[in-house]
Design a protein around this motif. Sequence first.
Motif, PDB file in Angstrom:
ATOM      1  N   GLY A   1       0.834  -1.212  -0.072  1.00  0.00           N
ATOM      2  CA  GLY A   1      -0.069  -0.074   0.155  1.00  0.00           C
ATOM      3  C   GLY A   1       0.745   1.375   0.218  1.00  0.00           C
ATOM      4  N   ARG A   2       1.890   1.245   0.083  1.00  0.00           N
ATOM      5  CA  ARG A   2       2.313   2.423   0.071  1.00  0.00           C
ATOM      6  C   ARG A   2       3.298   2.512  -1.302  1.00  0.00           C
ATOM      7  N   THR A   3       3.961   3.781  -1.916  1.00  0.00           N
ATOM      8  CA  THR A   3       5.430   4.132  -2.675  1.00  0.00           C
ATOM      9  C   THR A   3       6.437   4.369  -2.489  1.00  0.00           C
ATOM     10  N   VAL A   4       7.091   4.188  -3.622  1.00  0.00           N
ATOM     11  CA  VAL A   4       8.683   4.445  -2.679  1.00  0.00           C
ATOM     12  C   VAL A   4       8.973   5.785  -1.874  1.00  0.00           C
ATOM     13  N   GLU A   5       7.893   6.654  -2.414  1.00  0.00           N
ATOM     14  CA  GLU A   5       8.646   8.045  -2.123  1.00  0.00           C
ATOM     15  C   GLU A   5       8.460   8.660  -0.449  1.00  0.00           C
ATOM     16  N   ASP A   6       7.536   7.122  -0.080  1.00  0.00           N
ATOM     17  CA  ASP A   6       6.786   6.974   0.968  1.00  0.00           C
ATOM     18  C   ASP A   6       7.910   7.366   1.862  1.00  0.00           C
ATOM     19  N   ALA A   7       7.890   8.028   3.084  1.00  0.00           N
ATOM     20  CA  ALA A   7       9.220   7.430   4.197  1.00  0.00           C
ATOM     21  C   ALA A   7       9.649   6.600   4.411  1.00  0.00           C
ATOM     22  N   ALA A   8       8.428   5.842   5.101  1.00  0.00           N
ATOM     23  CA  ALA A   8       8.330   4.473   6.021  1.00  0.00           C
ATOM     24  C   ALA A   8       8.916   3.088   5.009  1.00  0.00           C
ATOM     25  N   PHE A   9       8.777   3.553   3.419  1.00  0.00           N
ATOM     26  CA  PHE A   9       9.173   2.090   2.583  1.00  0.00           C
ATOM     27  C   PHE A   9      10.172   1.591   3.065  1.00  0.00           C
ATOM     28  N   ASP A  10      11.743   2.671   2.894  1.00  0.00           N
ATOM     29  CA  ASP A  10      12.845   2.035   3.107  1.00  0.00           C
ATOM     30  C   ASP A  10      13.086   1.091   4.262  1.00  0.00           C
ATOM     31  N   LEU A  11      12.591   2.441   4.986  1.00  0.00           N
ATOM     32  CA  LEU A  11      12.481   1.186   6.734  1.00  0.00           C
ATOM     33  C   LEU A  11      11.763  -0.278   6.761  1.00  0.00           C
ATOM     34  N   LEU A  12      10.748  -0.154   6.076  1.00  0.00           N
ATOM     35  CA  LEU A  12      10.201  -1.361   5.630  1.00  0.00           C
ATOM     36  C   LEU A  12      10.790  -2.616   4.634  1.00  0.00           C
ATOM     37  N   VAL A  13      11.051  -2.459   3.832  1.00  0.00           N
ATOM     38  CA  VAL A  13      11.681  -3.170   3.137  1.00  0.00           C
ATOM     39  C   VAL A  13      13.422  -3.812   3.922  1.00  0.00           C
ATOM     40  N   ASP A  14      13.451  -2.875   4.491  1.00  0.00           N
ATOM     41  CA  ASP A  14      14.918  -3.140   5.510  1.00  0.00           C
ATOM     42  C   ASP A  14      14.174  -4.209   6.152  1.00  0.00           C
ATOM     43  N   ASP A  15      13.241  -3.873   7.716  1.00  0.00           N
ATOM     44  CA  ASP A  15      12.376  -4.710   8.171  1.00  0.00           C
ATOM     45  C   ASP A  15      12.733  -6.303   7.092  1.00  0.00           C
ATOM     46  N   LEU A  16      11.997  -6.221   6.609  1.00  0.00           N
ATOM     47  CA  LEU A  16      11.493  -6.900   6.068  1.00  0.00           C
ATOM     48  C   LEU A  16      12.659  -7.852   5.000  1.00  0.00           C
ATOM     49  N   ILE A  17      13.845  -7.233   4.636  1.00  0.00           N
ATOM     50  CA  ILE A  17      15.154  -7.868   4.703  1.00  0.00           C
ATOM     51  C   ILE A  17      15.343  -8.646   5.812  1.00  0.00           C
ATOM     52  N   ASP A  18      15.506  -8.589   6.891  1.00  0.00           N
ATOM     53  CA  ASP A  18      15.509  -8.998   7.777  1.00  0.00           C
ATOM     54  C   ASP A  18      14.980  -9.875   8.863  1.00  0.00           C
ATOM     55  N   GLU A  19      14.042  -9.713   8.345  1.00  0.00           N
ATOM     56  CA  GLU A  19      13.039 -10.808   8.555  1.00  0.00           C
ATOM     57  C   GLU A  19      13.265 -12.053   7.792  1.00  0.00           C
ATOM     58  N   VAL A  20      13.362 -11.429   6.061  1.00  0.00           N
ATOM     59  CA  VAL A  20      13.576 -12.800   5.400  1.00  0.00           C
ATOM     60  C   VAL A  20      14.827 -13.774   5.591  1.00  0.00           C
ATOM     61  N   ARG A  21      15.466 -13.253   5.922  1.00  0.00           N
ATOM     62  CA  ARG A  21      17.039 -13.486   6.388  1.00  0.00           C
ATOM     63  C   ARG A  21      17.044 -14.306   7.334  1.00  0.00           C
ATOM     64  N   ALA A  22      16.890 -13.674   8.243  1.00  0.00           N
ATOM     65  CA  ALA A  22      16.879 -14.602   8.986  1.00  0.00           C
ATOM     66  C   ALA A  22      15.199 -15.902   9.884  1.00  0.00           C
ATOM     67  N   HIS A  23      14.819 -15.879   8.891  1.00  0.00           N
ATOM     68  CA  HIS A  23      13.532 -17.059   8.756  1.00  0.00           C
ATOM     69  C   HIS A  23      14.238 -17.704   7.637  1.00  0.00           C
ATOM     70  N   ILE A  24      16.065 -17.722   6.339  1.00  0.00           N
ATOM     71  CA  ILE A  24      15.288 -18.908   5.179  1.00  0.00           C
ATOM     72  C   ILE A  24      16.817 -19.501   6.723  1.00  0.00           C
ATOM     73  N   ARG A  25      17.711 -18.971   7.270  1.00  0.00           N
ATOM     74  CA  ARG A  25      18.977 -18.970   8.235  1.00  0.00           C
ATOM     75  C   ARG A  25      18.660 -20.035   8.873  1.00  0.00           C
ATOM     76  N   ASP A  26      17.188 -19.663   9.703  1.00  0.00           N
ATOM     77  CA  ASP A  26      16.278 -21.057  10.746  1.00  0.00           C
ATOM     78  C   ASP A  26      15.944 -22.092  10.065  1.00  0.00           C
ATOM     79  N   GLU A  27      15.171 -21.765   8.425  1.00  0.00           N
ATOM     80  CA  GLU A  27      14.813 -22.691   7.571  1.00  0.00           C
ATOM     81  C   GLU A  27      16.125 -24.291   7.689  1.00  0.00           C
ATOM     82  N   GLU A  28      17.248 -23.638   6.835  1.00  0.00           N
ATOM     83  CA  GLU A  28      18.654 -24.003   5.928  1.00  0.00           C
ATOM     84  C   GLU A  28      19.345 -24.962   7.148  1.00  0.00           C
TER      85      GLU A  28
END
Length: 186
Positions: free
Chosen positions: A91-118
């Motif tokens: 629901g956000r555009t790349v201009e939204d101030a929270a976009f980059d923070l949420l992308v960083d949170d997503l990347i951290d979450e995905v990496r942790a999940h992958i590490r745990d799963e593998e």
Amino acid sequence: MEYSRDVIAELAGDHREALALLERIQALPPGDKARKHLLDEVTIDLVRHAVAEEEYLYPAVREGIAHGDVLADKELADHIRMESLLKDLAGRTVEDAAFDLLVDDLIDEVRAHIRDEEQRVFVLLRQAYSPEALRELGEKVRKAKKTAPTRPHPGAPVMPPANKLLAAGLGLVDRARDALTGRGRS
């Protein structure tokens, strides 16, 4: 019988693809419109992957691994957090101030999940199931990804049988929306 990748190889391949897309997003400057396009691609991949895991991988974890319920519940909680982030980002555009923070949170979450799963889930699966059972599970996961939703549905059931009943319908609607909007096309 023709050789097919087992569930571990299938899902690990998905992990590599998701991480590569996330790294491409990170490499682009903030505000670059391509970030949103790449986020759509990674969302499609992550949602299909998660749905397939919820339909087949985690039931196998519950059934075949000691304390599998606890392990599967932890992985499902990871999925819920990731889907919530993906829904928020959708629901956000790349201009939204929270976009980059949420992308960083997503990347951290995905990496942790992958590490745990593998490092945990896949190791235990390999110990608990025969190579043939893992190949059969891989085939089920591949088929599930083809009909799975392509958009996050955080409120959708994640446990069988409700998740299997709902996923195909949601997937059909999502793919129709994607076709109409051009979402996910390279």
